[in-house]
Design a protein around this motif. Sequence first.
Motif, PDB file in Angstrom:
ATOM      1  N   LEU A 113       0.839  -1.191   0.000  1.00  0.00           N
ATOM      2  CA  LEU A 113       0.000   0.000   0.000  1.00  0.00           C
ATOM      3  C   LEU A 113       0.881   1.250   0.000  1.00  0.00           C
ATOM      4  CD1 LEU A 113      -2.847  -0.833   2.564  1.00  0.00           C
ATOM      5  CD2 LEU A 113      -2.866  -1.053   0.070  1.00  0.00           C
TER       6      LEU A 113
ATOM      7  N   ASP B  38      -0.431   6.170   3.902  1.00  0.00           N
ATOM      8  CA  ASP B  38      -1.738   6.819   4.079  1.00  0.00           C
ATOM      9  C   ASP B  38      -1.720   8.308   3.723  1.00  0.00           C
ATOM     10  OD1 ASP B  38      -2.938   4.466   5.017  1.00  0.00           O
ATOM     11  OD2 ASP B  38      -2.283   4.855   7.076  1.00  0.00           O
TER      12      ASP B  38
ATOM     13  N   ARG C  14      -8.318   1.906   2.600  1.00  0.00           N
ATOM     14  CA  ARG C  14      -7.653   0.608   2.604  1.00  0.00           C
ATOM     15  C   ARG C  14      -7.092   0.281   3.973  1.00  0.00           C
ATOM     16  NH1 ARG C  14      -7.285  -0.416  -3.022  1.00  0.00           N
ATOM     17  NH2 ARG C  14      -5.475  -1.707  -3.339  1.00  0.00           N
ATOM     18  N   THR C  15      -7.155   1.241   4.901  1.00  0.00           N
ATOM     19  CA  THR C  15      -6.663   1.011   6.266  1.00  0.00           C
ATOM     20  C   THR C  15      -7.632   1.721   7.216  1.00  0.00           C
ATOM     21  OG1 THR C  15      -5.360   3.058   6.340  1.00  0.00           O
ATOM     22  CG2 THR C  15      -4.224   1.107   5.484  1.00  0.00           C
TER      23      THR C  15
ATOM     24  N   GLN D 221      -7.019   5.394   7.194  1.00  0.00           N
ATOM     25  CA  GLN D 221      -7.654   6.078   6.060  1.00  0.00           C
ATOM     26  C   GLN D 221      -9.157   6.263   6.310  1.00  0.00           C
ATOM     27  OE1 GLN D 221      -6.753   4.105   2.304  1.00  0.00           O
ATOM     28  NE2 GLN D 221      -4.548   4.298   2.591  1.00  0.00           N
TER      29      GLN D 221
ATOM     30  N   GLU E 288      -1.365  -7.757   2.098  1.00  0.00           N
ATOM     31  CA  GLU E 288      -1.704  -6.393   2.524  1.00  0.00           C
ATOM     32  C   GLU E 288      -3.204  -6.288   2.805  1.00  0.00           C
ATOM     33  OE1 GLU E 288       0.925  -4.744   3.450  1.00  0.00           O
ATOM     34  OE2 GLU E 288       0.965  -3.038   2.071  1.00  0.00           O
ATOM     35  N   TYR E 289      -4.001  -6.904   1.929  1.00  0.00           N
ATOM     36  CA  TYR E 289      -5.456  -6.833   2.112  1.00  0.00           C
ATOM     37  C   TYR E 289      -5.853  -7.468   3.453  1.00  0.00           C
ATOM     38  CZ  TYR E 289     -10.419  -7.573   1.775  1.00  0.00           C
ATOM     39  OH  TYR E 289     -11.766  -7.567   2.082  1.00  0.00           O
TER      40      TYR E 289
ATOM     41  N   ASN F  11      -4.049  -8.140   6.113  1.00  0.00           N
ATOM     42  CA  ASN F  11      -3.470  -7.495   7.302  1.00  0.00           C
ATOM     43  C   ASN F  11      -4.039  -6.102   7.555  1.00  0.00           C
ATOM     44  OD1 ASN F  11      -1.827  -9.663   7.765  1.00  0.00           O
ATOM     45  ND2 ASN F  11      -0.023  -8.761   6.780  1.00  0.00           N
ATOM     46  N   LYS F  12      -4.185  -5.318   6.485  1.00  0.00           N
ATOM     47  CA  LYS F  12      -4.469  -3.887   6.685  1.00  0.00           C
ATOM     48  C   LYS F  12      -5.883  -3.462   6.286  1.00  0.00           C
ATOM     49  CE  LYS F  12       0.375  -2.665   6.039  1.00  0.00           C
ATOM     50  NZ  LYS F  12       1.339  -2.057   5.115  1.00  0.00           N
ATOM     51  N   THR F  13      -6.469  -4.141   5.303  1.00  0.00           N
ATOM     52  CA  THR F  13      -7.786  -3.687   4.825  1.00  0.00           C
ATOM     53  C   THR F  13      -8.924  -4.455   5.487  1.00  0.00           C
ATOM     54  OG1 THR F  13      -6.748  -3.099   2.723  1.00  0.00           O
ATOM     55  CG2 THR F  13      -9.141  -3.188   2.749  1.00  0.00           C
TER      56      THR F  13
END
Length: 212
Positions: A58, A61, A88-89, A92, A170-171, A173-175
């Motif tokens: 990503l 931010d 996405r986080t 955000q 990433e998706y 873990n973070k989204t």
Amino acid sequence: MNIILLGPPGAGKGTQAEAITHRLGIPQVSTGDIIRAAIKKQTPRGLEFKTYTDAGALVPDALVHALVEDRLTEPDCASGFLLDGFPRTVVQAKWLDGMLEARGRSISHVLLIVVDDAVILERIVGRGLDPVTGHIYHTKFDPPPTPEIAARLIHRRDDTADVLSLRLREYHNKTAPLIPYYENAGLLRRVDGFGPVDDVKRRIADVLEGGG
Ligand code: AP5
């Protein structure tokens, strides 16, 4: 309507965004598209973005916030917008809530397109974007109708099996933490993303029209 489309890479966010925005007459705001446009122009910011997208990571931010604020304050977003790929986080999402609140606005719908990781690779490696119409094709599920269109399709640099596995990480873990975030806000609706594109379109229309 101020809508957020959530879902993993390849869930069909861009495909469904095209249909929703056409039907509702609101603009699609895709941070992925904005970032790719900056990369294509080779602006200093674009070159910085490229290091992240090529690695399936990503973009930080703060860099994305500036892009989104610029875009959402343009006149065509005044009567509604569809966010594709943002937030996405959780950082955000909180920033977005504050930015909208300061303007007397808020998110009305969050649609989560649900698909298993198992189907995503096939969708991603077959994807091709028509630079003339903006339509997203797929070699198997939505093949280009003419050889001319097939020849001009653009394949994304990050649409490889290796980069996809990093994007999926990433998706998750973070989204994915946005799912409870928007559930707690009473905004989240899940939409089954399996099956033909038109079936998914109908499910989304049902949710937006209050019947789903
Ligand atoms: P972004 O461009 O947002 O990519 P993504 O979220 O990984 O999502 P995709 O565009 O890959 O998939 P999609 O869900 O739109 O699927 P599509 O409709 O095309 O982000 C790219 C990068 O930019 C990120 O990795 C990050 O680096 C950066 N970035 C972006 N936003 C950011 C942010 N907010 N913060 C930080 N960094 C950010 O469908 C895929 C294929 O499947 C197509 O070929 C389509 O034809 C086909 N298909 C669709 N639906 C179906 C169906 N129902 N059945 C069969 N095939 C289907």
